[in-house]
Design a protein around this motif. Structure first.
Motif, PDB file in Angstrom:
ATOM      1  N   THR A  93       0.814  -1.220   0.000  1.00 51.53           N
ATOM      2  CA  THR A  93       0.000   0.000   0.000  1.00 51.53           C
ATOM      3  C   THR A  93       0.841   1.260   0.000  1.00 51.53           C
ATOM      4  O   THR A  93       0.309   2.364  -0.147  1.00 51.53           O
ATOM      5  CB  THR A  93      -0.927   0.036   1.223  1.00 51.53           C
ATOM      6  N   ARG A  94       2.179   1.092   0.169  1.00 46.30           N
ATOM      7  CA  ARG A  94       3.035   2.270   0.295  1.00 46.30           C
ATOM      8  C   ARG A  94       4.303   2.180  -0.549  1.00 46.30           C
ATOM      9  O   ARG A  94       4.756   3.169  -1.118  1.00 46.30           O
ATOM     10  CB  ARG A  94       3.422   2.434   1.769  1.00 46.30           C
ATOM     11  N   ASP A  95       4.900   0.995  -0.626  1.00 51.34           N
ATOM     12  CA  ASP A  95       6.231   0.844  -1.215  1.00 51.34           C
ATOM     13  C   ASP A  95       6.159   0.627  -2.718  1.00 51.34           C
ATOM     14  O   ASP A  95       5.291  -0.120  -3.210  1.00 51.34           O
ATOM     15  CB  ASP A  95       6.962  -0.339  -0.585  1.00 51.34           C
ATOM     16  N   PRO A  96       7.063   1.239  -3.485  1.00 55.95           N
ATOM     17  CA  PRO A  96       7.128   0.972  -4.931  1.00 55.95           C
ATOM     18  C   PRO A  96       7.698  -0.409  -5.210  1.00 55.95           C
ATOM     19  O   PRO A  96       8.349  -1.022  -4.359  1.00 55.95           O
ATOM     20  CB  PRO A  96       8.072   2.075  -5.434  1.00 55.95           C
ATOM     21  N   ILE A  97       7.441  -0.886  -6.413  1.00 52.52           N
ATOM     22  CA  ILE A  97       8.031  -2.146  -6.867  1.00 52.52           C
ATOM     23  C   ILE A  97       9.449  -1.863  -7.353  1.00 52.52           C
ATOM     24  O   ILE A  97       9.673  -0.960  -8.167  1.00 52.52           O
ATOM     25  CB  ILE A  97       7.186  -2.765  -7.997  1.00 52.52           C
ATOM     26  N   ASP A  98      10.397  -2.630  -6.854  1.00 54.94           N
ATOM     27  CA  ASP A  98      11.814  -2.439  -7.175  1.00 54.94           C
ATOM     28  C   ASP A  98      12.209  -3.451  -8.252  1.00 54.94           C
ATOM     29  O   ASP A  98      12.317  -4.648  -7.980  1.00 54.94           O
ATOM     30  CB  ASP A  98      12.641  -2.640  -5.906  1.00 54.94           C
ATOM     31  N   THR A  99      12.405  -2.993  -9.476  1.00 57.75           N
ATOM     32  CA  THR A  99      12.641  -3.900 -10.602  1.00 57.75           C
ATOM     33  C   THR A  99      14.122  -3.982 -10.950  1.00 57.75           C
ATOM     34  O   THR A  99      14.910  -3.090 -10.625  1.00 57.75           O
ATOM     35  CB  THR A  99      11.854  -3.441 -11.838  1.00 57.75           C
ATOM     36  N   TYR A 100      14.478  -5.058 -11.626  1.00 55.76           N
ATOM     37  CA  TYR A 100      15.838  -5.220 -12.134  1.00 55.76           C
ATOM     38  C   TYR A 100      15.798  -6.129 -13.353  1.00 55.76           C
ATOM     39  O   TYR A 100      14.816  -6.868 -13.579  1.00 55.76           O
ATOM     40  CB  TYR A 100      16.771  -5.787 -11.066  1.00 55.76           C
ATOM     41  N   ILE A 101      16.854  -6.074 -14.147  1.00 57.36           N
ATOM     42  CA  ILE A 101      16.951  -6.868 -15.383  1.00 57.36           C
ATOM     43  C   ILE A 101      18.000  -7.953 -15.193  1.00 57.36           C
ATOM     44  O   ILE A 101      19.106  -7.686 -14.697  1.00 57.36           O
ATOM     45  CB  ILE A 101      17.324  -5.969 -16.579  1.00 57.36           C
ATOM     46  N   ALA A 102      17.655  -9.175 -15.589  1.00 59.64           N
ATOM     47  CA  ALA A 102      18.593 -10.289 -15.509  1.00 59.64           C
ATOM     48  C   ALA A 102      18.306 -11.253 -16.653  1.00 59.64           C
ATOM     49  O   ALA A 102      17.170 -11.716 -16.820  1.00 59.64           O
ATOM     50  CB  ALA A 102      18.465 -11.018 -14.173  1.00 59.64           C
ATOM     51  N   ASP A 103      19.340 -11.512 -17.472  1.00 60.23           N
ATOM     52  CA  ASP A 103      19.253 -12.515 -18.545  1.00 60.23           C
ATOM     53  C   ASP A 103      18.090 -12.268 -19.499  1.00 60.23           C
ATOM     54  O   ASP A 103      17.422 -13.203 -19.953  1.00 60.23           O
ATOM     55  CB  ASP A 103      19.138 -13.923 -17.945  1.00 60.23           C
ATOM     56  N   TRP A 105      15.283 -10.694 -18.927  1.00 63.68           N
ATOM     57  CA  TRP A 105      13.958 -10.648 -18.302  1.00 63.68           C
ATOM     58  C   TRP A 105      13.927  -9.515 -17.279  1.00 63.68           C
ATOM     59  O   TRP A 105      14.925  -9.257 -16.592  1.00 63.68           O
ATOM     60  CB  TRP A 105      13.638 -11.960 -17.580  1.00 63.68           C
ATOM     61  N   LEU A 106      12.773  -8.883 -17.146  1.00 66.52           N
ATOM     62  CA  LEU A 106      12.557  -7.892 -16.096  1.00 66.52           C
ATOM     63  C   LEU A 106      11.881  -8.573 -14.925  1.00 66.52           C
ATOM     64  O   LEU A 106      10.868  -9.266 -15.092  1.00 66.52           O
ATOM     65  CB  LEU A 106      11.683  -6.738 -16.602  1.00 66.52           C
ATOM     66  N   ARG A 107      12.431  -8.366 -13.723  1.00 73.36           N
ATOM     67  CA  ARG A 107      11.924  -8.992 -12.502  1.00 73.36           C
ATOM     68  C   ARG A 107      11.772  -7.937 -11.416  1.00 73.36           C
ATOM     69  O   ARG A 107      12.167  -6.790 -11.591  1.00 73.36           O
ATOM     70  CB  ARG A 107      12.886 -10.085 -12.018  1.00 73.36           C
ATOM     71  N   ALA A 108      11.225  -8.367 -10.276  1.00 73.88           N
ATOM     72  CA  ALA A 108      11.127  -7.504  -9.096  1.00 73.88           C
ATOM     73  C   ALA A 108      11.855  -8.167  -7.935  1.00 73.88           C
ATOM     74  O   ALA A 108      11.906  -9.402  -7.849  1.00 73.88           O
ATOM     75  CB  ALA A 108       9.664  -7.247  -8.733  1.00 73.88           C
ATOM     76  N   ARG A 109      12.392  -7.349  -7.050  1.00 70.89           N
ATOM     77  CA  ARG A 109      13.137  -7.885  -5.908  1.00 70.89           C
ATOM     78  C   ARG A 109      12.176  -8.308  -4.796  1.00 70.89           C
ATOM     79  O   ARG A 109      11.597  -7.478  -4.098  1.00 70.89           O
ATOM     80  CB  ARG A 109      14.115  -6.846  -5.387  1.00 70.89           C
ATOM     81  N   GLY A 110      11.979  -9.614  -4.673  1.00 64.49           N
ATOM     82  CA  GLY A 110      11.231 -10.167  -3.557  1.00 64.49           C
ATOM     83  C   GLY A 110       9.729 -10.076  -3.629  1.00 64.49           C
ATOM     84  O   GLY A 110       9.045 -10.513  -2.703  1.00 64.49           O
ATOM     85  N   HIS A 459       1.559 -13.890 -10.451  1.00 58.72           N
ATOM     86  CA  HIS A 459       0.964 -14.102  -9.130  1.00 58.72           C
ATOM     87  C   HIS A 459       1.972 -14.635  -8.112  1.00 58.72           C
ATOM     88  O   HIS A 459       1.578 -15.079  -7.031  1.00 58.72           O
ATOM     89  CB  HIS A 459      -0.251 -15.046  -9.192  1.00 58.72           C
ATOM     90  N   SER A 460       3.256 -14.592  -8.428  1.00 60.91           N
ATOM     91  CA  SER A 460       4.288 -15.019  -7.483  1.00 60.91           C
ATOM     92  C   SER A 460       5.468 -14.058  -7.567  1.00 60.91           C
ATOM     93  O   SER A 460       5.605 -13.316  -8.551  1.00 60.91           O
ATOM     94  CB  SER A 460       4.757 -16.438  -7.806  1.00 60.91           C
ATOM     95  N   PRO A 461       6.350 -14.061  -6.563  1.00 59.45           N
ATOM     96  CA  PRO A 461       7.539 -13.210  -6.637  1.00 59.45           C
ATOM     97  C   PRO A 461       8.511 -13.610  -7.740  1.00 59.45           C
ATOM     98  O   PRO A 461       9.494 -12.895  -7.966  1.00 59.45           O
ATOM     99  CB  PRO A 461       8.173 -13.378  -5.242  1.00 59.45           C
ATOM    100  N   ASP A 462       8.231 -14.709  -8.423  1.00 61.27           N
ATOM    101  CA  ASP A 462       9.040 -15.095  -9.575  1.00 61.27           C
ATOM    102  C   ASP A 462       8.513 -14.478 -10.871  1.00 61.27           C
ATOM    103  O   ASP A 462       9.015 -14.778 -11.960  1.00 61.27           O
ATOM    104  CB  ASP A 462       9.077 -16.630  -9.697  1.00 61.27           C
ATOM    105  N   GLU A 463       7.502 -13.623 -10.777  1.00 62.22           N
ATOM    106  CA  GLU A 463       6.925 -13.001 -11.976  1.00 62.22           C
ATOM    107  C   GLU A 463       8.000 -12.237 -12.762  1.00 62.22           C
ATOM    108  O   GLU A 463       8.800 -11.495 -12.197  1.00 62.22           O
ATOM    109  CB  GLU A 463       5.806 -12.030 -11.579  1.00 62.22           C
ATOM    110  N   ARG A 464       7.986 -12.413 -14.081  1.00 60.56           N
ATOM    111  CA  ARG A 464       8.985 -11.772 -14.931  1.00 60.56           C
ATOM    112  C   ARG A 464       8.436 -11.627 -16.337  1.00 60.56           C
ATOM    113  O   ARG A 464       7.550 -12.388 -16.748  1.00 60.56           O
ATOM    114  CB  ARG A 464      10.270 -12.606 -14.970  1.00 60.56           C
ATOM    115  N   VAL A 465       8.961 -10.647 -17.083  1.00 56.37           N
ATOM    116  CA  VAL A 465       8.550 -10.434 -18.463  1.00 56.37           C
ATOM    117  C   VAL A 465       9.784 -10.499 -19.352  1.00 56.37           C
ATOM    118  O   VAL A 465      10.839  -9.942 -19.020  1.00 56.37           O
ATOM    119  CB  VAL A 465       7.816  -9.092 -18.641  1.00 56.37           C
ATOM    120  N   GLU A 466       9.652 -11.199 -20.474  1.00 52.67           N
ATOM    121  CA  GLU A 466      10.739 -11.306 -21.441  1.00 52.67           C
ATOM    122  C   GLU A 466      10.820  -9.997 -22.222  1.00 52.67           C
ATOM    123  O   GLU A 466       9.871  -9.620 -22.929  1.00 52.67           O
ATOM    124  CB  GLU A 466      10.491 -12.487 -22.379  1.00 52.67           C
ATOM    125  N   LEU A 467      11.932  -9.307 -22.117  1.00 57.87           N
ATOM    126  CA  LEU A 467      12.031  -7.972 -22.690  1.00 57.87           C
ATOM    127  C   LEU A 467      11.870  -7.962 -24.197  1.00 57.87           C
ATOM    128  O   LEU A 467      11.252  -7.050 -24.755  1.00 57.87           O
ATOM    129  CB  LEU A 467      13.367  -7.339 -22.292  1.00 57.87           C
TER     130      LEU A 467
END
Length: 494
Positions: A93-103, A105-110, A459-467
């Protein structure tokens, strides 16, 4: 934060997605994002309004000379699934999503990334501000509370939308276009169960099942992923050997996410703890063997709890009956479709299970291509849990989307995909709850398709999108809109 998103292409889409990442939007808490989009629409000179539920529509007039082209509705949902790893402190409700790129794919930390359906929303916004695109009348429909209840779509006002074609931007597979989806319903079970004091010769222990991937309860239900509620209940069944009694239980956070973790507190004879711990270790080995290659990191632990205050545990019969009922409850794939080979017809996800101060609560999500099968699965829950005196009700039921493989819109999309990307687009039916079924029921004249970029682990913290899939998705969306605006009217119905 998320400055790296500004370096990605197509830049307009990623710019909007960055704002979505930095604006908290769990289901039921979308108001800040809606206010931002209304201010953005004002800055663009675009008309907007909201229906009685709060769903948002932003409209853009047709390019001059294309006013008679079919009106297009670009549709997505504003909310996201709010799932975080237990070790990651995050306030959705307060914190932004912290994203990063790996291999690639775009992911989020945790946490969940929110590509579902943030990328579809971002694409619609980028289309609305695109001054180089030739288009007919455009409406962008942004619904609320899709992830928790389909509430926005179910409550959508009648006679509000004007378009002829709906492009749902909430699919997750590259080179696929969806023309049908499952319907579903939440099955809610509640009961008050009898308790008694923990006895002086009993000790209290915690049992934790963690380490699972989790996933989307429709898209991933056939992959053999571990369900934390299903597995922990198996552990509890074995611990009944030692006269263990439930004090509390919590497993899963969302009915549409395969639960990754579950925890129980038990009372059991103090002299049985060592044997129970050994049994739990054995079950961990069994689970790792069963889930090898899928959920290898599954972990089960039993640990004593130091307590000096009086606890209440379920009575032995109540604890036994509840655990047995949960063990017998349907979970996972029930039946594969004979009409659409390779597609799950009916499934159930034991999504949320809670026992707190003698109050038992369960929320399962049943999905099916057949509404009669959804109703039957709900009735099976009612019959099963009636045996322990629980009440069962069905909530948030929504219809499926019946596929039309002869749709002229589908034929145009497939041809354009081949001409534009040089690849065949496969028409699919999805075992998930797209809003198309609900919207089509309210606006039966609509021609509909659903497509999107490649997203995995939704729907899980493993959610990622292929760039690499995002520019393809963007190019197809622009091409289709422009084609529908400029094609000869007679050819639109070939």
């Amino acid at each position: 934060m998320n400055e790296h998103l500004d370096t990605l292409e197509p830049q307009p889409l990623w710019r909007h997605f960055r704002i979505l990442c930095e604006t908290p939007r769990p289901s039921g808490r979308e108001e800040a994002l809606v206010s931002h989009l209304e201010a953005w629409a004002d800055s663009q000179g675009l008309a907007y309004d909201r229906d009685s539920f709060g769903n948002l529509r932003i409209c853009k007039p047709a390019t001059t000379g294309h006013e008679s082209a079919p009106g297009i509705i670009l549709q997505g949902h504003l909310d996201m699934v709010a799932e975080a790893n237990a070790s990651h402190d995050h306030d959705f409700t307060r914190d932004p999503i912290d994203t990063y790129i790996a291999d690639g794919w775009l992911r989020a930390r945790g946490t969940t990334l929110g590509a579902d359906n943030g990328l579809g929303v971002a694409a619609a916004l980028a289309i609305l501000e695109d001054t180089s695109l030739i288009h007919g009348p455009l409406e962008a429909l942004f619904t609320l509370q899709e992830e928790t209840s389909m509430g926005g779509a179910l409550a959508l006002d009648d006679n509000w939308l004007d378009g002829d074609i709906l492009l749902n931007l909430d699919s997750e597979d590259r080179e696929q276009v969806f023309i049908g989806c499952a319907g579903g319903a939440d099955v809610v079970v509640e009961a008050g169960l009898p308790t008694q004091d923990v006895q002086v010769d009993e000790s209290i222990v915690n049992v934790a099942l963690t380490g699972l991937q989790g996933g989307h309860s429709g898209l991933d239900i056939h992959k053999g992923l571990g369900n934390a509620n299903r597995l922990l209940v198996r552990v509890l069944r074995h611990l009944q050997t030692y006269d263990a009694r439930l004090i509390d239980y919590r497993g899963g956070a969302l009915r549409n996410a395969i639960p990754r973790e579950a925890f129980a507190t038990l009372a059991m004879p103090a002299g049985a703890i060592d044997a129970a711990s050994a049994m739990v270790d054995e079950l961990q080995s069994v689970f790792r063997t069963e889930l090898q290659g899928v959920d290898d990191a599954v972990s089960v632990s039993l640990s004593p709890v130091e307590t000096s205050h009086t606890e209440q545990a379920l009575t032995p019969p109540a604890s036994r009956y509840l655990i047995n009922a949960l063990h017998a409850a349907p979970c996972g794939v029930e039946r594969m479709s004979t009409d659409v080979p390779g597609v799950v017809e009916t499934s159930n996800n034991l999504g949320v299970v809670v026992l707190d101060n003698s109050r038992f609560y369960l929320c399962a999500l049943v999905r099916s291509l057949r509404d009669s099968a959804t109703q039957d699965m709900a009735d099976r829950f009612a019959a099963l849990f009636a045996l322990i005196g629980a009440e069962t009700r069905v909530e948030n039921a929504y219809p499926g989307w019946t596929p039309d493989p002869e749709s002229p819109l589908l034929a145009r999309f497939v041809q354009l995909h081949r001409d534009t990307l040089g690849k065949q687009a496969d028409a699919k039916v999805i075992h998930a709850g797209l809003e198309c079924g609900i919207l089509g029921g309210k606006y039966p004249h609509l021609s509909m398709l659903s497509f999107g970029p490649q997203i995995r682990g939704a729907h899980s913290p493993d959610e990622r999108v292929e760039l690499d899939s995002v520019p393809e998705f963007w190019r197809m969306l622009r091409t289709l809109i422009e084609d529908l605006a400029t094609a000869d009217p007679a050819s639109r119905h070939e």
